[in-house]
Every structure is written in structure tokens, then in C-alpha cells.
Design a protein around this motif. Structure first.
Motif, short mmCIF file in Angstrom:
data_model
loop_
_atom_site.label_atom_id
_atom_site.label_comp_id
_atom_site.label_asym_id
_atom_site.label_seq_id
_atom_site.Cartn_x
_atom_site.Cartn_y
_atom_site.Cartn_z
N GLU A 166 0.85 -1.19 0.00
CA GLU A 166 0.00 0.00 0.00
C GLU A 166 0.88 1.24 0.00
O GLU A 166 1.96 1.27 0.59
CB GLU A 166 -0.94 0.01 1.21
N PHE A 167 0.38 2.30 -0.66
CA PHE A 167 1.15 3.53 -0.80
C PHE A 167 0.20 4.65 -1.19
O PHE A 167 -0.98 4.41 -1.51
CB PHE A 167 2.24 3.37 -1.87
N PHE A 168 0.69 5.88 -1.17
CA PHE A 168 -0.09 7.05 -1.57
C PHE A 168 0.42 7.58 -2.91
O PHE A 168 1.62 7.61 -3.17
CB PHE A 168 0.02 8.17 -0.53
N VAL A 169 -0.51 8.00 -3.76
CA VAL A 169 -0.20 8.83 -4.92
C VAL A 169 -0.91 10.15 -4.66
O VAL A 169 -2.13 10.22 -4.70
CB VAL A 169 -0.68 8.20 -6.24
N GLY A 170 -0.13 11.21 -4.38
CA GLY A 170 -0.76 12.42 -3.85
C GLY A 170 -1.31 12.09 -2.47
O GLY A 170 -0.62 11.53 -1.63
N ASP A 171 -2.57 12.40 -2.25
CA ASP A 171 -3.19 12.06 -0.97
C ASP A 171 -4.18 10.91 -1.09
O ASP A 171 -5.03 10.70 -0.23
CB ASP A 171 -3.88 13.29 -0.37
N VAL A 172 -4.08 10.14 -2.20
CA VAL A 172 -4.98 9.01 -2.43
C VAL A 172 -4.23 7.71 -2.15
O VAL A 172 -3.16 7.47 -2.70
CB VAL A 172 -5.51 9.00 -3.88
N ARG A 173 -4.80 6.88 -1.29
CA ARG A 173 -4.17 5.61 -0.94
C ARG A 173 -4.43 4.57 -2.04
O ARG A 173 -5.55 4.45 -2.55
CB ARG A 173 -4.72 5.09 0.39
N HIS A 174 -3.40 3.83 -2.41
CA HIS A 174 -3.50 2.78 -3.41
C HIS A 174 -3.02 1.47 -2.81
O HIS A 174 -2.22 1.45 -1.87
CB HIS A 174 -2.64 3.10 -4.64
N LYS A 175 -3.48 0.37 -3.40
CA LYS A 175 -3.04 -0.96 -2.99
C LYS A 175 -2.73 -1.77 -4.23
O LYS A 175 -3.54 -1.85 -5.15
CB LYS A 175 -4.12 -1.65 -2.16
N VAL A 176 -1.56 -2.39 -4.27
CA VAL A 176 -1.16 -3.27 -5.36
C VAL A 176 -0.95 -4.66 -4.78
O VAL A 176 -0.18 -4.84 -3.84
CB VAL A 176 0.11 -2.77 -6.06
N ASN A 177 -1.64 -5.63 -5.34
CA ASN A 177 -1.50 -7.02 -4.91
C ASN A 177 -0.27 -7.64 -5.57
O ASN A 177 0.08 -7.30 -6.71
CB ASN A 177 -2.74 -7.82 -5.27
N LEU A 178 0.37 -8.52 -4.84
CA LEU A 178 1.54 -9.22 -5.36
C LEU A 178 1.14 -10.63 -5.80
O LEU A 178 0.32 -11.28 -5.13
CB LEU A 178 2.64 -9.31 -4.31
N THR A 179 1.71 -11.08 -6.90
CA THR A 179 1.49 -12.45 -7.35
C THR A 179 2.40 -13.40 -6.58
O THR A 179 1.94 -14.42 -6.05
CB THR A 179 1.81 -12.59 -8.85
N ARG A 180 3.68 -13.02 -6.50
CA ARG A 180 4.68 -13.92 -5.92
C ARG A 180 6.00 -13.19 -5.73
O ARG A 180 6.20 -12.09 -6.28
CB ARG A 180 4.91 -15.10 -6.85
N ALA A 181 6.89 -13.82 -5.01
CA ALA A 181 8.31 -13.41 -4.97
C ALA A 181 9.11 -14.70 -4.91
O ALA A 181 8.82 -15.58 -4.09
CB ALA A 181 8.60 -12.52 -3.78
N HIS A 182 10.07 -14.82 -5.80
CA HIS A 182 10.82 -16.07 -5.84
C HIS A 182 12.33 -15.81 -5.85
O HIS A 182 12.80 -14.78 -6.30
CB HIS A 182 10.42 -16.93 -7.04
N LEU A 183 13.05 -16.77 -5.34
CA LEU A 183 14.51 -16.71 -5.30
C LEU A 183 15.09 -17.17 -6.64
O LEU A 183 14.57 -18.10 -7.26
CB LEU A 183 15.04 -17.60 -4.18
N GLU A 184 16.18 -16.53 -7.05
CA GLU A 184 16.87 -16.96 -8.25
C GLU A 184 18.28 -16.39 -8.25
O GLU A 184 18.62 -15.53 -7.43
CB GLU A 184 16.12 -16.52 -9.51
N GLU A 185 19.10 -16.88 -9.17
CA GLU A 185 20.45 -16.36 -9.32
C GLU A 185 20.49 -15.36 -10.46
O GLU A 185 19.73 -15.46 -11.42
CB GLU A 185 21.42 -17.51 -9.60
N ASP A 186 21.39 -14.39 -10.35
CA ASP A 186 21.58 -13.42 -11.42
C ASP A 186 22.50 -14.01 -12.48
O ASP A 186 23.25 -14.97 -12.22
CB ASP A 186 22.18 -12.13 -10.85
N ALA A 187 22.45 -13.45 -13.67
CA ALA A 187 23.37 -13.83 -14.74
C ALA A 187 24.62 -12.95 -14.64
O ALA A 187 24.72 -12.07 -13.80
CB ALA A 187 22.70 -13.66 -16.09
N GLY A 188 25.57 -13.20 -15.53
CA GLY A 188 26.75 -12.35 -15.61
C GLY A 188 26.43 -11.08 -16.37
O GLY A 188 25.26 -10.71 -16.54
N LYS A 189 27.44 -10.42 -16.86
CA LYS A 189 27.25 -9.13 -17.54
C LYS A 189 28.11 -9.07 -18.79
O LYS A 189 29.30 -9.42 -18.76
CB LYS A 189 27.63 -7.99 -16.59
N SER A 190 27.49 -8.65 -19.89
CA SER A 190 28.23 -8.45 -21.13
C SER A 190 28.79 -7.03 -21.16
O SER A 190 28.09 -6.07 -20.84
CB SER A 190 27.32 -8.66 -22.33
N LEU A 191 30.08 -6.90 -21.50
CA LEU A 191 30.74 -5.60 -21.54
C LEU A 191 31.05 -5.26 -23.00
O LEU A 191 31.67 -6.04 -23.72
CB LEU A 191 32.04 -5.64 -20.74
#
Length: 483
Positions: free
Chosen positions: A114-139
Motif C-alpha cells: 500500500e502507498f499514496f499517490v498524492g493524498d490518495v491511498r492505493h493498494k497493489v497485490n503481489l502475485t509472488r516473490a521467488h529466489l533466483e540467481e543473477d546472470a553475468g554481464k556483457s561488456l
């Protein structure tokens, strides 16, 4: 909660976010390699990270505990059993040819932010949060026309947080992302450094006519600035509407945002989950999280922002909006509580934090915990307003002197600038007698029922004292004299 969303050119915008949060562990999720930022390329990549034959991953317990902490903070279900899977795709910075992630059974399920945009309260539902590994980086720079691969990031622990498509504007998406960013830092599970890639935003955007099914979405990848998020969404929305209005269909795609041009451009066609050929990783057993583990993590958690905001409302009398703003970040909450502990009126502290302090921090990009005006100094300034020593306008002059480093003592600035209010009743009454005698027309108009005439008389009294008279006392004495 928000009312009917504002339409853009007759279309409703539909937005969902995927945030990649780098967890604040010292070592990687499946190996003992360091996660420290800034090391020379490929100096923090172990045989496990390099996917050398015969190596096996071992799950980092600290990464799991950070996921549990997040799940508890957003009111989600922490799965007693979750599965790691292999997400198969080929890219030069992915040594194994697959990424270890979670698919069918993630560690965190559901929840809301939950959070405010201006003085209006909003709510965003979450689907999930999952663990994972990051990839490397191309330079791609300084390699004489060639590309290099840095695998220092390969295996860095991530928590990918996926929202429902509940947002309806770029501004709303940015406020959600800011709230999530503040929360993971509050919990101590992420350092929040967006420039180093610790907190990244992927934004799924589509448009539709009101009442119609969801449109085809395009995913804007790797946004590392809240301002860029708003700009990218606004451009993408108008681009999609233009395409539809010109009779073309939106093709599902992954796109990049160019802040220099302010435009998005397609990078590749967007894959669906089936394209990744997920299957359970045979090298990792199911992750089992017992109730006792969850309870222990819960007992170690700090007071949550929502709980603290409720306390500020009930104990300090703050409005809901003010209480939420005072808990936007842990440094802000600590600053507010320190000023309050120094004797300042809570509502006045909140007003100054949301007003003058926020304005200056936004202009400089500074943080409140390093603000030039300490909470104790702000408390002394507020005390001089409360006891009638200075007016609100004079207080702003004092604050400016303190913030700029011109002075470090409230009373010294008041004396040096001659800002002390006149609160002597006899002196003010004498001035009011002169004002009333010189403004008989305003006196007659006030007694005839014209309230504006009273304000005119107050203005004349303040002018006569060069703004130094105590306004409350002027009002009180003037009303008595006018009967």
C-alpha cells in the motif's frame, strides 16, 4: 482506494511490475563467492559460478531468510515447501545455459503493498516473490569492437517480486516501486543501490478500451530510475495507442528505454514461460521452511512501516497521510522520532519534514540522515515558533541560515537577524489604537459585517510593526477592541 482510473486518449493503461532485488548476503546464492560490487572482472567467480563439470550448487541460508522476511512484511504466505527450477536459455553471460530460479512453487506467495499517490491511498497485490540467481554481464566498451563477459554477478542472489497488473499510470507505478524500494531497505534485505543494479524494475505495459480484456503487453527492461520509469511508461503508452489507432496490432516484445531520446525500442520478441522449458533442478532438493524458522525470523524483524504509521496516528495524532510519509524510509522515521523526542510537536515535525526539508533534499539529491539541520536543531526551531518567539515566516529565514551553514544555533540567528516577535500586549494595543484611528472606513465595514475588513486591519497592524508583531496576539486584541 483509488476511484475510476483516468483514461489516456480514451484508453485504460494496465501496468504490472517485476522487480529484481539483490539480496544483501555476503556470498552468492549457490556458492561461497563474494557479492561485493566493483571487483575486477571475473575475480569473484568460483567453479560453481563458472558451471565447471562436477560442481554442485549449495543454497545460501541467509538468502532464504531474507525472502522470509519480505514475505512476512507484505502479508504473504511463506511456502512451507518450494521448488527450484532450471530456466533454460542461451546467452553468453549465462555459463550453465540455464538460470536457477523458481517457477511452479515460489517461496513467497501473494501479499500486497500500500502507498499514496498524492493524498490518495492505493493498494497493489503481489502475485509472488521467488529466489533466483543473477546472470553475468556483457561488456561492450573499451574492447576494440569486441564484447567481453564479466561473471562476477553470476550467481548473485535475487528476489524477483512480481505484482498483479493493478497499476493504471506511470506515476502510480513509480510510487509503488519507490515504496517497494524503501521497504526492502527498511527490512535490511537489500542496499537499494539502483546505479549498481541492486534494485531493477521491469515494467509490463498494455492498453485497452474500458471494459475490454487486457491488451498485448510489452515489457520495458532494466529501468534503474523512478523518473525514467515514468517517462518510459508514458512514451510506451502513447506509442501503443498510436499503433492501435493506425490499425496495427501490438506484438508482445521486450523493449529497452533510451533516456537520451526518451523512446522505447524493441530488443527481441517476448518469450512465454513455455519457451524456457522449466523443469525442477535435479541438483537441488525442495526448500523446506518450518514454522519455527518463520517465527524466529519474525521475532528478529524491525517494526514495519505500516505498524509504525498506525502508531504515529494513534499516539501522535498524525493524519494517515502524514504518518505514511514519516515512514517512507527508516531514516525519515528515525529523524521524525528524534525531533519528537527532543520535545517538538509531532504534527509540526511532520509539516517541516514534508515541506522545507523534503524540498531541499529533492533539489540536492541528499538523504535526510545527513541533512544539515539535525532533528534536535529542528526541534529547537519549532519550540521558538510554539512559544511565540518567532513567526512562521521568520522561522523559514532561521531554517535557511541553519541549512546553508551560516549558523548553527537557533537563538543566535533570531537575535542576529532581529526576528523576535513583538508580544508585549501594551505595545501592540498602542499600535492597534493608531491603526483603528487611521482606518475608520475599514472599522465601519467590519462592523457592517464585512469580514475582509478585519484582515485589512490586521495587515495594517503587521505593516506598522514591520511584520514583527505576534499575529495571534494581534488578532485577539483587535477583536476585543472592535467589540
Amino acid at each position: 482506494m483509488p476511484t475510476t482510473p483516468k483514461l489516456i486518449r480514451g484508453y485504460e493503461v494496465v501496468i504490472g511490475l517485476e522487480n529484481h532485488v539483490q539480496l544483501s548476503t555476503r556470498s552468492k546464492i549457490f556458492s561461497g563467492s563474494s557479492t561485493a560490487f566493483g571487483a575486477a572482472p571475473n575475480t569473484q567467480a568460483s567453479p560453481v559460478d563458472l558451471a565447471l563439470p562436477g560442481t554442485l550448487p549449495v543454497l545460501n541460508r541467509a538468502a532464504v531468510e531474507r525472502a522470509i522476511r519480505f514475505g512476512l512484511a507484505v502479508g504473504a504466505k511463506v511456502a512451507p515447501l518450494s521448488i527450484f527450477a532450471r530456466k533454460n536459455y542461451f546467452y553468453p553471460d549465462l555459463p550453465k545455459g540455464y538460470q536457477i530460479s523458481q517457477f511452479e512453487i515460489p517461496v513467497v506467495q501473494g501479499g500486497a503493498v500500500e502507498f499514496f499517490v498524492g493524498d490518495v491511498r492505493h493498494k497493489v497485490n503481489l502475485t509472488r516473490a521467488h529466489l533466483e540467481e543473477d546472470a553475468g554481464k556483457s561488456l561492450h566498451e573499451d574492447y576494440h569492437g569486441q564484447s567481453g563477459i564479466d561473471l562476477n554477478r553470476a550467481g548473485t542472489p535475487l528476489l524477483e517480486i512480481v505484482s498483479e497488473p493493478d497499476m493504471r499510470s506511470g506515476a502510480e507505478a513509480a510510487e509503488y516501486a519507490k515504496t517497494l524500494h524503501a521497504l526492502v531497505m527498511w527490512l535490511g534485505i537489500c542496499d537499494g543501490n539502483m546505479q549498481e543494479g541492486s534494485f531493477r524494475c521491469d515494467v509490463n505495459v498494455s492498453v485497452r478500451k474500458p471494459g475490454e480484456p487486457f491488451g498485448t503487453r510489452r515489457e520495458i527492461k532494466n529501468l534503474n530510475s523512478f523518473r525514467f520509469l515514468v517517462d518510459a511508461v508514458n512514451y510506451e503508452v502513447n506509442w501503443q495507442i498510436d499503433e492501435i489507432e493506425d490499425g496495427r496490432k501490438i506484438q508482445q516484445a521486450t523493449v529497452l528505454y533510451n533516456p537520451d531520446t526518451g523512446e522505447t525500442r524493441a530488443m527481441r520478441s517476448k518469450e512465454d514461460s513455455a519457451d524456457y522449458r522449466y523443469f525442477p533442478d535435479p541438483d537441488l532438493p525442495p526448500l523446506v521452511i518450518g514454522a519455527d524458522w518463520v517465527e524466529r525470523v519474525k521475532g528478529e524483524m524491525p517494526e514495519l512501516p505500516a505498524v509504525m504509521a498506525t502508531r504515529f496516528e494513534s499516539a501522535d495524532g498524525l493524519p494517515a497521510y502524514d504518518a505514511t510519509m514519516m515512514t517512507q524510509s527508516l531514516p525519515t522515521a528515525r529523524y521524525y522520532e528524534a525531533a519528537k523526542a527532543a520535545g517538538a510537536v509531532p504534527k509540526l515535525v511532520a509539516n517541516w519534514v514534508m515541506g522545507e526539508i523534503s524540498k531541499r533534499l529533492n533539489a540536492t539529491g541528499g538523504e535526510i540522515d545527513t541533512a544539515p539541520v539535525s532533528p534536535e536543531l529542528l526541534a529547537r526551531l519549532i519550540a521558538r515558533i510554539s512559544d511565540g518567539t518567532i513567526s512562521n515566516n521568520a522561522a523559514k529565514q532561521v531554517f535557511e541560515a541553519l541549512w546553508s551553514g551560516e549558523a548553527s544555533d537557533v537563538d543566535a540567528v533570531i537575535d542576529a537577524k532581529g526576528l523576535k516577535q513583538v508580544s508585549d500586549t501594551g505595545a501592540i494595543e498602542a499600535i492597534l489604537d493608531e491603526v483603528l484611528a487611521a482606518n475608520q472606513k475599514s472599522v465601519d465595514e467590519y462592523r457592517a459585517g464585512k469580514d475582509k475588513a478585519f484582515n485589512a486591519l490586521v495587515g495594517q497592524a503587521m505593516k506598522a510593526t514591520k511584520g514583527k508583531a505576534n499575529p495571534a496576539l494581534v488578532n485577539e486584541l483587535l477583536k476585543k477592541k472592535l467589540g
